[in-house]
Design a protein around this motif. Structure first.
Motif, PDB file in Angstrom:
ATOM      1  N   GLN A   1       0.813  -1.222   0.000  1.00 39.08           N
ATOM      2  CA  GLN A   1       0.000   0.000   0.000  1.00 39.08           C
ATOM      3  C   GLN A   1       0.846   1.272   0.000  1.00 39.08           C
ATOM      4  OE1 GLN A   1       0.043  -2.310   2.374  1.00 39.08           O
ATOM      5  NE2 GLN A   1      -0.239  -1.470   4.440  1.00 39.08           N
ATOM      6  N   LEU A   2       2.135   1.162   0.315  1.00 41.58           N
ATOM      7  CA  LEU A   2       3.027   2.327   0.324  1.00 41.58           C
ATOM      8  C   LEU A   2       3.960   2.353  -0.880  1.00 41.58           C
ATOM      9  CD1 LEU A   2       4.188   2.222   4.078  1.00 41.58           C
ATOM     10  CD2 LEU A   2       2.298   3.560   3.114  1.00 41.58           C
ATOM     11  N   PHE A   3       3.978   1.313  -1.662  1.00 40.36           N
ATOM     12  CA  PHE A   3       5.010   1.091  -2.680  1.00 40.36           C
ATOM     13  C   PHE A   3       4.836   1.997  -3.894  1.00 40.36           C
ATOM     14  CE2 PHE A   3       6.665  -1.472  -6.319  1.00 40.36           C
ATOM     15  CZ  PHE A   3       7.985  -1.553  -5.909  1.00 40.36           C
ATOM     16  N   ARG A   4       5.889   2.746  -4.226  1.00 44.28           N
ATOM     17  CA  ARG A   4       5.905   3.588  -5.419  1.00 44.28           C
ATOM     18  C   ARG A   4       6.715   2.952  -6.547  1.00 44.28           C
ATOM     19  NH1 ARG A   4       7.514   9.682  -4.742  1.00 44.28           N
ATOM     20  NH2 ARG A   4       6.978   9.468  -6.944  1.00 44.28           N
ATOM     21  N   GLY A   5       7.685   2.116  -6.222  1.00 43.01           N
ATOM     22  CA  GLY A   5       8.543   1.498  -7.225  1.00 43.01           C
ATOM     23  C   GLY A   5       9.846   1.077  -6.596  1.00 43.01           C
ATOM     24  N   GLY A   6      10.742   0.568  -7.430  1.00 41.24           N
ATOM     25  CA  GLY A   6      12.032   0.134  -6.909  1.00 41.24           C
ATOM     26  C   GLY A   6      13.015  -0.086  -8.048  1.00 41.24           C
ATOM     27  N   ILE A   7      14.264  -0.345  -7.682  1.00 40.51           N
ATOM     28  CA  ILE A   7      15.319  -0.567  -8.666  1.00 40.51           C
ATOM     29  C   ILE A   7      16.312  -1.569  -8.104  1.00 40.51           C
ATOM     30  CG2 ILE A   7      16.720   1.366  -7.789  1.00 40.51           C
ATOM     31  CD1 ILE A   7      17.536   1.913 -10.722  1.00 40.51           C
ATOM     32  N   ASP A   8      16.896  -2.379  -9.001  1.00 42.36           N
ATOM     33  CA  ASP A   8      17.921  -3.317  -8.563  1.00 42.36           C
ATOM     34  C   ASP A   8      19.260  -2.949  -9.190  1.00 42.36           C
ATOM     35  OD1 ASP A   8      17.992  -4.357 -11.173  1.00 42.36           O
ATOM     36  OD2 ASP A   8      16.723  -6.067 -10.689  1.00 42.36           O
ATOM     37  N   GLN A   9      20.288  -3.729  -8.901  1.00 43.92           N
ATOM     38  CA  GLN A   9      21.632  -3.389  -9.370  1.00 43.92           C
ATOM     39  C   GLN A   9      21.804  -3.551 -10.872  1.00 43.92           C
ATOM     40  OE1 GLN A   9      24.029  -5.629  -6.233  1.00 43.92           O
ATOM     41  NE2 GLN A   9      25.134  -3.691  -6.365  1.00 43.92           N
ATOM     42  N   ASN A  10      20.896  -4.257 -11.502  1.00 49.32           N
ATOM     43  CA  ASN A  10      20.921  -4.379 -12.962  1.00 49.32           C
ATOM     44  C   ASN A  10      20.157  -3.247 -13.634  1.00 49.32           C
ATOM     45  OD1 ASN A  10      22.398  -6.847 -12.941  1.00 49.32           O
ATOM     46  ND2 ASN A  10      20.506  -7.956 -12.444  1.00 49.32           N
TER      47      ASN A  10
END
Length: 319
Positions: free
Chosen positions: A304-313
């Motif tokens: 419910q709080l998640f906007r996005g994310g990124i990984d090392q690739n």
């Protein structure tokens, strides 16, 4: 939660994070900034980086967006280059230009700005000494910020054109003291010079995160990182989490304050989110304990709080 803040609560914020390949987190030692961080007196690095990486810059790449962000973390103490003591230029010194007025206005005075320090994420690197003159910043871009692998859309370019856009990692050795980042980073938008909502809520969330992390016996790092590589035991059972909690400048989405980015270092190998950055929005003080427990320790995303994310690739994480 302070009252009177106009927080948007109806829109689905999943996917509202702007896509980026690298975040340059500049250590300023300050907790707020002008609306445009390049307008600060110490904004030379931001101006130079925008000149090289912006839409008309020499190294502009639409498939490799670099995000420039100020942070409240303290910069490293940097000795003068080549063991020299900085001195003021004089009119008798032929090696240093002096600002003089003329028909075309004053000439450019020599740049005596102090070097900068920055975290690079999700590369999980820290560079303690970044020269802020044009050639020094260009070397920094070549060594750390250009893509290691070009997007397939660049296949039509000549080899020379590709070389201009591609990273030159061998240049990293010029930046003495650069090291990997092993600590957890909790970054909270507190840019009051840009928007009252984040400026009000940011410091409250910072205090709350620090308290909840300390309750979990996580050591909070306050001083600037040491300017040399620090080897820590990163075995599954040997890693001891430490953390930095800081305020940062605008990252988009003030209407969803509080905005928080949590970077879990690769060395926290027992965490399923190791090597990733998770963006949250609409974070209230009441949410902090859950973020510490579920995301920082259990490696789980709070939907419910998640906007996005990124990984090392540089792959963007969506739910």
């Amino acid at each position: 939660m302070p009252g009177g803040l106009d927080i948007e609560r109806e829109q689905n914020i999943n996917g509202s994070m702007a896509a980026y390949a690298e975040q340059v987190l500049i250590s300023t030692g300050r907790k707020d900034w002008k609306s445009k961080i390049e307008d600060e007196d110490e904004g030379m690095l931001v101006k130079q980086l925008k000149g090289f990486l912006g839409p008309k810059g020499k190294y502009s790449d639409p498939y490799h967006n670099v995000m420039l962000t100020n942070s409240s973390f303290s910069p490293s103490d940097s000795p003068p280059t080549q063991n020299e003591t900085p001195r003021e230029p004089t009119s008798s010194d032929p090696s240093v230009p002096i600002a003089r007025s003329g028909s075309n206005g004053p000439s450019q005075i020599a740049d005596l700005a102090a070097p900068a320090s920055a975290f690079l994420l999700p590369s999980f690197q820290y560079v303690p000494t970044i020269p802020t003159d044009s050639s020094g910043v260009e070397n920094f871009v070549k060594a750390f910020l250009k893509p290691s692998q070009l997007h397939q859309s660049h296949d039509r370019l000549t080899r020379a054109e590709k070389n201009v856009l591609q990273r030159q990692p061998e240049m990293q050795r010029r930046f003495v003291g650069a090291r990997k980042v092993d600590e957890i980073l909790v970054l909270i938008c507190g840019h009051g010079g840009r928007d009252l909502r984040c400026g009000t809520l940011g410091p409250i969330l910072q205090q709350e995160f620090e308290e909840k992390l300390q309750r979990q016996n996580v050591a909070l790092l306050q001083d600037a990182p040491v300017a040399e590589a620090v080897e820590r035991n990163t075995d599954t059972e040997g890693y001891t989490p430490t953390a930095r909690v800081g305020l940062i400048s605008h990252i988009g989405g003030h209407k969803w304050a509080g905005n928080v980015i949590v970077y879990i270092p690769p060395s926290f190998s027992t965490n399923a989110l190791a090597g990733k950055g998770i963006w949250y929005g609409r974070v209230t003080p009441a949410d902090v304990e859950g973020i510490v427990a579920k995301t920082i320790f259990d490696g789980k995303v709070i939907k419910q709080l998640f906007r996005g994310g990124i990984d090392q690739n540089r792959e963007i994480i969506r739910l």
